[in-house]
Enzyme design. Structure first.
Site, PDB file in Angstrom:
ATOM      1  N   GLU A  24       7.983  -6.664   1.302  1.00 27.94           N
ATOM      2  CA  GLU A  24       6.596  -6.474   2.164  1.00 27.94           C
ATOM      3  C   GLU A  24       5.818  -7.817   1.988  1.00 27.94           C
ATOM      4  OE1 GLU A  24       5.932  -4.601   4.515  1.00 27.94           O
ATOM      5  OE2 GLU A  24       7.023  -2.830   4.482  1.00 27.94           O
ATOM      6  N   LYS A  27       1.134  10.173   5.948  1.00 25.92           N
ATOM      7  CA  LYS A  27       1.352   8.744   6.153  1.00 25.92           C
ATOM      8  C   LYS A  27       2.773   7.730   5.779  1.00 25.92           C
ATOM      9  CE  LYS A  27      -3.580   8.101   6.947  1.00 25.92           C
ATOM     10  NZ  LYS A  27      -4.984   7.196   6.940  1.00 25.92           N
ATOM     11  N   LYS A  31      -2.331  -1.564  -3.562  1.00 24.03           N
ATOM     12  CA  LYS A  31      -3.029  -0.373  -3.762  1.00 24.03           C
ATOM     13  C   LYS A  31      -2.171   0.740  -3.896  1.00 24.03           C
ATOM     14  CE  LYS A  31      -6.379   2.069  -0.840  1.00 24.03           C
ATOM     15  NZ  LYS A  31      -7.356   2.016   0.341  1.00 24.03           N
ATOM     16  N   LYS A  67       0.905  -1.355  -0.051  1.00 27.56           N
ATOM     17  CA  LYS A  67       0.010  -0.097  -0.108  1.00 27.56           C
ATOM     18  C   LYS A  67       1.023   1.268   0.027  1.00 27.56           C
ATOM     19  CE  LYS A  67      -3.800   2.300   2.538  1.00 27.56           C
ATOM     20  NZ  LYS A  67      -4.659   2.222   3.775  1.00 27.56           N
TER      21      LYS A  67
END
Length: 323
Positions: free
Chosen positions: A234, A218, A249, A196
């Site tokens: 990841e 973020k 995403k 993400k």
């Protein structure tokens, strides 16, 4: 070699094009995002997402039944939490009678066969609008993962089939998996937002849930848009920790990541066609600059061609009706 080999022979008619088509899309490929709010009789259009709505629980049932009738069998649930219930620890996320927990039960009561996935992150519940607990203006990792595990357990107890942690904290998949195992929710799946990115395409979604960060951004937990190899790292870690499905995403700008993962892993890959992607096409189509349905289909096919087996998209109903 030309003229012995003329590639256009395989394009001469619709019949032959269909026969040799490499990828297809059906309603079975879609995961439908649903936005849920407190109240009664509410079907509220999201200003930055034309023709997409927030539903109160009493109208959610009818929407879920319509999705099922259209052949759409899986939903991803998000809730808009009232400000007075937000704090820095996500306390409301663990409420067995919270909005998410009631939404799960409402969907299962309406259509028991519907596959229900739930968003697991603290930003809808956070007074800071971040995906985790904040200490000294920094989102701390390990205390957050403990809350996410308890949140996932609460969703499973309410009847969720899958939990979908979207926070990007380190180690949260293993923590969630162990919590589910310890409480005998061995068949509750995990769809991890494994890659993400800290994207500018999330704006309309944050409008929908009033979940924009109250300070900063973020980027200390979501991925850098310039990184590619990190996505593989990841994702492999999440699979090792117990993820059943992994997600990339956003979608269109990250098709290379979908293809990289498809080449690397056997685990099902989901892609999220996010709110900004939806809003751009809706706006362009409204002005007559693009043909809505043609561009929508082309974008959806791009996800399948890149290697995604699941598409989370706000266009799911549009596609099903067109089909």
């Amino acid at each position: 070699m030309f003229p012995l080999q003329r590639n256009r022979r395989l394009r001469t008619s619709k019949a032959i094009r269909s026969l040799v088509q490499e990828n297809t899309i059906s309603v079975n490929d879609f995961l439908v995002p649903l936005f849920v709010v407190e109240g009664n009789g509410i079907k509220e259009e999201i200003a930055s997402m034309p023709n997409y709505f927030r539903y109160s629980l009493d109208l959610l049932s009818a929407e879920v039944k319509e999705l099922w009738h259209l052949g759409l069998k899986s939903v991803l649930v998000f809730v808009k939490v009232p400000d007075n219930l937000k704090d820095n620890k996500g306390t409301e996320a663990l409420n067995p009678e919270g909005l998410m927990q009631r939404a799960i039960k409402t969907i299962k009561d309406a259509v028991p066969e519907m596959l229900v996935m739930t968003d697991v992150a603290l930003d809808p519940y956070s007074s800071y609008g971040h995906d985790g607990i904040v200490e000294n203006n920094y989102v701390v990792n390990d205390p957050t993962t403990e809350v996410l595990a308890n949140m996932s357990l609460s969703h499973a107890q309410a009847g969720a089939d899958f939990v979908a942690p979207s926070d990007m904290m380190d180690g949260r998949i293993e923590t969630i998996r162990m919590a589910l195992e310890e409480h005998n929710f061995v068949n509750t799946g995990i769809m991890s937002y494994s890659a993400k990115y800290a994207s500018a395409f999330y704006g309309p979604f944050r409008d929908a849930l009033d979940s924009a960060p109250g300070f900063g951004d973020k980027k200390t937990y979501q991925m850098d848009a310039s990184n590619r190899k990190e996505a593989i790292t990841e994702t492999l870690l999440d699979i090792q920790e117990g993820a059943d499905i992994v997600m990339v995403k956003p979608g269109l700008c990250y098709l290379d990541i979908v293809r990289d993962l498809s080449n690397e892993i056997e685990t099902p890959i989901a892609v999220y066609q996010v709110s900004g992607e939806y809003a751009m096409l809706k706006a362009a189509a409204e002005k007559g600059w693009l043909d809505h349905d043609s561009v929508m289909l082309e974008q959806l096919m791009a996800f399948k061609r890149a290697g995604a087996s699941i598409i989370a998209s706000y266009f799911a109903k549009d596609f099903a009706k067109l089909l």
